[in-house]
Design an enzyme around this catalytic site. Structure first.
Site, PDB file in Angstrom:
ATOM      1  N   GLY A 169       0.789  -1.222   0.000  1.00 16.82           N
ATOM      2  CA  GLY A 169       0.000   0.000   0.000  1.00 16.82           C
ATOM      3  C   GLY A 169       0.819   1.268   0.000  1.00 16.82           C
ATOM      4  O   GLY A 169       0.262   2.361  -0.095  1.00 16.82           O
ATOM      5  N   ALA A 197       3.513  -5.881  -9.910  1.00 17.32           N
ATOM      6  CA  ALA A 197       2.509  -4.872  -9.591  1.00 17.32           C
ATOM      7  C   ALA A 197       1.169  -5.263 -10.187  1.00 17.32           C
ATOM      8  O   ALA A 197       1.092  -5.705 -11.334  1.00 17.32           O
ATOM      9  CB  ALA A 197       2.939  -3.514 -10.131  1.00 17.32           C
ATOM     10  N   ILE A 198       0.115  -5.113  -9.401  1.00 18.92           N
ATOM     11  CA  ILE A 198      -1.245  -5.284  -9.898  1.00 18.92           C
ATOM     12  C   ILE A 198      -1.902  -3.913 -10.008  1.00 18.92           C
ATOM     13  O   ILE A 198      -2.359  -3.502 -11.062  1.00 18.92           O
ATOM     14  CB  ILE A 198      -2.054  -6.207  -8.973  1.00 18.92           C
ATOM     15  CG1 ILE A 198      -1.416  -7.603  -8.926  1.00 18.92           C
ATOM     16  CG2 ILE A 198      -3.502  -6.314  -9.468  1.00 18.92           C
ATOM     17  CD1 ILE A 198      -2.094  -8.550  -7.971  1.00 18.92           C
ATOM     18  N   ASP A 257     -10.113  -8.023  -0.377  1.00 17.68           N
ATOM     19  CA  ASP A 257      -8.954  -8.722   0.170  1.00 17.68           C
ATOM     20  C   ASP A 257      -9.391  -9.313   1.503  1.00 17.68           C
ATOM     21  O   ASP A 257      -9.175  -8.735   2.561  1.00 17.68           O
ATOM     22  CB  ASP A 257      -7.796  -7.743   0.355  1.00 17.68           C
ATOM     23  CG  ASP A 257      -6.462  -8.453   0.571  1.00 17.68           C
ATOM     24  OD1 ASP A 257      -6.446  -9.691   0.516  1.00 17.68           O
ATOM     25  OD2 ASP A 257      -5.454  -7.762   0.796  1.00 17.68           O
ATOM     26  N   SER A 265      -2.622 -16.411   2.438  1.00 25.50           N
ATOM     27  CA  SER A 265      -1.809 -16.123   1.263  1.00 25.50           C
ATOM     28  C   SER A 265      -0.378 -15.786   1.657  1.00 25.50           C
ATOM     29  O   SER A 265       0.590 -16.288   1.064  1.00 25.50           O
ATOM     30  CB  SER A 265      -2.431 -14.963   0.479  1.00 25.50           C
ATOM     31  OG  SER A 265      -1.624 -14.601  -0.615  1.00 25.50           O
TER      32      SER A 265
END
Length: 505
Positions: A169, A197-198, A257, A265
Site C-alpha cells: 500500500g 505490480a497489480i 482482500d 496467502s
C-alpha cells in the site's frame, strides 16, 4: 461423445462446445464436463461455454489454461461427458449460510480449484462467502496448509531460513532490494519470492527484473539460494502455492482482500519455500491497507498466531506508511535509488531506516546480533559494502550483469515538473495519487517511467519550486500523467487553494 480437439490462446479454464454437440451431451452454459484424451486416457474437468460460431460441430475448443492439466495436442481425439456437480459446491453454500469449513472440506475445495473443476463463478462464490462470513483461525490454518500442498515445496537442510513480507500500500517500497542482500551477507538463507505490480507502480519482481531474470522453478530457487545465500524471484513463475495465485486472480476484479485469505496467502508462500523465520512489515496510515496502529496490532497478532500453528516464528513491524519510501517511484528510478544506497551514496532517510529496521529484526530473531542491535548491524553491513557485494552475487546467479551500477538505469526523456503553487510546508502527500501518476506515465511496463518526489511532509518549499518531476518514455503517456497530477493534488502545501466553488448566479 468423441470430438476433435482445437485450442484457443486464453488462460481462463474453459471448453467451448458447439450448441448442437452441447445439446447431445446434455449440458448447458456453465455446466462442467470431463475431458478424456483418448491417446493417454488422462481425464480432467472443465466448465462449458456454448457457441454457435466459434466452434464447429464435431470439434471441442479448450483454452490453454485447461490444457495445462490435460497436456493434449491440437487434433487429438477426446471424449466429452457431462460431469456431476462437485462436492465443493455444497461446502461453499455452507459457508454462505454462515457455517465453518472443516479441514477435509477445505482440502476438497482447493483440490477442485487447482484442477479447474470449479468454474469462475463458483470460485467467486467461495471468495465472496469467505469475505462476508469470514474465516476463523482454524479455517485459516486449514486453508494455508492446503494451499501449500497444492504446489511444489522447498526444503533446506541449513537453518534458519528467513523471509520477509510487506502488507503493501506504500509507493516506492524497494526495501527488499536492500533487506535481502543484508540478510544473505550475514550468512543466512533468504529465498524471497515476490509479486508483480497489480495496482501499484512497480512490484518487487518488476524491480528485480530490471537487474536480472526473475522466472525460475522451485528447484532452481533452492539451488541458487544455497549458492548465493538469497534470491529475489517472481513467485508467479513457480508452482509454489498455485491455488493462492488463482484466488488472488478472482479477488482482483472484486477489489476485495478477505482477511482470512490474506493471512493464508502470506503464510502459504513462506511455508512453501521452507522459511522458519519471518519478518512482516505492516505499514499504517492514510492510503495504506491498514488504517491505524490499533488495527495493525490486531493483524500482527493474527500473523504471529498463524505462524506459531505452522511452525514459523513471526515478528511484525508496524511502520509509518503515510508517505513514499524514498523519493523515487517507478522501476528504473527505484532500482537506481536502492543500488545507490548499497554503493554507499547518500540516500533518503526513510529508505535507509526502514531497510535496516526490517533486516535488523531478522538478524536479532536468528541470533546473529544481540537484542536492540540488529539495525546497527544491518547498517554496518551496508556501510562496509558487504550488502552490495552480496546483491551483485544474487544478480549474477540469476543471470544478470554483476558489474551493474546505479547509474545504468535511464529514465524517460519526456519530463514535466509540478511546481509549488505557494510558499509553505508540505503537510501531506497522497500515496494513491502518486501511484496513479506513475502508472499513467507508463510504470511498471515502461521501466523509465515514474516520478521523483522533491519534497516530503515537513519540508519547506517556495512558490515555483519543484514538488515532483514526472518521467515518461512516450509523449502521450506524459500528457496523461500531467492530467492526473493536475486533478489529484498529490502533494499538499499549507495554504494552497484546492478548489474554487462559485455560485451559479
Amino acid at each position: 461423445m468423441n470430438l476433435i480437439l482445437d485450442m484457443i490462446d486464453i488462460s481462463t479454464p474453459v471448453i467451448l462446445l458447439n450448441d448442437t454437440d452441447a445439446r447431445q451431451i446434455g449440458v448447458l452454459e456453465g455446466d462442467r464436463v470431463t475431458i478424456t484424451r483418448i491417446k493417454t486416457k488422462h481425464t480432467i474437468a472443465a466448465p462449458v461455454s456454448i457457441t454457435k460460431t466459434l466452434t464447429s460441430q464435431g470439434t471441442a475448443t479448450i483454452s490453454l489454461g485447461t490444457n495445462e492439466n490435460l497436456a493434449a495436442e491440437k487434433g487429438d481425439e477426446i471424449e466429452i461427458r457431462a460431469a456431476p456437480r462437485p462436492a465443493s459446491i455444497a461446502f461453499i453454500r455452507k459457508k454462505m449460510d454462515g457455517g465453518k469449513f472443516t479441514r477435509e472440506e477445505t482440502a476438497t475445495i482447493i483440490s477442485d480449484m487447482s484442477s479447474n473443476v470449479l468454474s469462475p463463478s463458483e470460485i467467486t462464490a467461495y471468495i465472496t462467502a469467505a469475505y462476508i462470513n469470514g474465516l476463523d483461525m482454524d479455517e485459516v490454518e486449514f486453508l494455508t496448509r492446503e494451499m501449500v500442498a497444492s504446489g511444489e515445496q522447498i526444503t533446506f537442510s541449513k537453518k534458519p531460513v528467513v523471509d520477509k513480507h510487506s502488507i503493501g500500500g506504500v509507493p516506492g517500497n524497494k526495501i527488499t532490494l536492500l533487506v535481502v542482500p543484508v540478510i544473505a551477507a550475514s550468512g543466512l538463507l533468504i529465498p524471497k519470492t515476490s509479486s508483480r505490480a497489480i495496482t501499484g507502480a512497480g512490484g518487487t519482481a518488476d524491480l528485480m527484473e530490471a537487474l536480472a531474470p526473475v522466472a525460475f522453478s522451485a528447484a532452481e530457487i533452492k539451488t541458487m539460494t544455497e549458492k548465493a545465500g538469497g534470491v529475489i524471484v517472481w513467485g508467479g513463475a513457480t508452482n509454489i502455492a498455485p491455488a493462492d495465485d488463482m484466488i488472488v486472480t478472482y479477488e482482483y476484479p472484486l477489489k476485495i482482500d478477505a482477511r482470512g485469505q490474506m493471512l493464508a496467502s502470506i503464510m502459504a508462500k513462506k511455508m512453501a519455500v521452507g522459511s522458519d523465520t519471518c519478518v512482516i512489515d505492516i505499514p499504517i496510515g492514510p492510503g495504506t491497507k491498514i488504517p491505524d496502529e490499533a488495527e495493525g496490532r490486531v493483524l500482527a497478532n493474527e500473523l504471529i498466531t498463524l505462524g506459531n500453528r505452522l511452525g514459523i516464528r513471526v515478528e511484525c513491524a508496524v511502520t509509518f506508511g503515510g508517505s513514499p519510501i524514498g523519493r523515487n517511484i517507478g522501476v528504473n528510478l527505484e532500482v537506481s535509488e536502492a543500488l545507490s544506497l548499497l554503493e554507499g551514496k547518500r540516500g533518503a532517510n526513510s529508505l535507509v531506516q526502514k531497510s535496516v529496521a526490517i533486516a535488523g529484526i531478522a538478524l536479532e530473531m536468528t541470533g546473529k546480533t544481540g537484542a536492540d542491535s540488529g539495525a546497527e548491524a544491518a547498517y554496518d553491513i551496508i556501510k562496509k559494502g558487504k550488502a552490495l557485494k552480496k546483491m551483485l552475487d544474487i544478480i549474477e546467479i540469476q543471470g544478470g550483469d554483476p558489474k551493474v551500477k546505479s547509474t545504468d538505469f535511464p529514465v524517460g526523456e519526456h519530463t514535466f515538473v509540478v511546481p509549488a503553487a505557494s510558499d509553505g510546508y508540505v503537510v501531506s502527500v497522497k500515496n494513491q495519487a502518486l501511484i496513479s501518476i506513475a502508472r499513467a506515465a507508463g510504470s511498471p511496463v515502461d521501466h523509465g517511467a515514474g516520478l521523483h518526489l522533491h519534497k516530503k511532509p515537513g519540508e519547506y518549499v517556495k512558490r515555483g519550486e519543484p514538488l515532483l518531476t514526472i518521467y515518461a518514455e512516450r509523449g502521450w503517456r506524459l500528457t496523461r500523467a500531467i492530467e492526473e497530477a493536475r486533478t489529484s493534488y498529490p502533494v499538499l502545501v499549507e495554504g494552497m487553494l484546492l478548489e474554487r466553488i462559485s455560485s451559479n448566479r
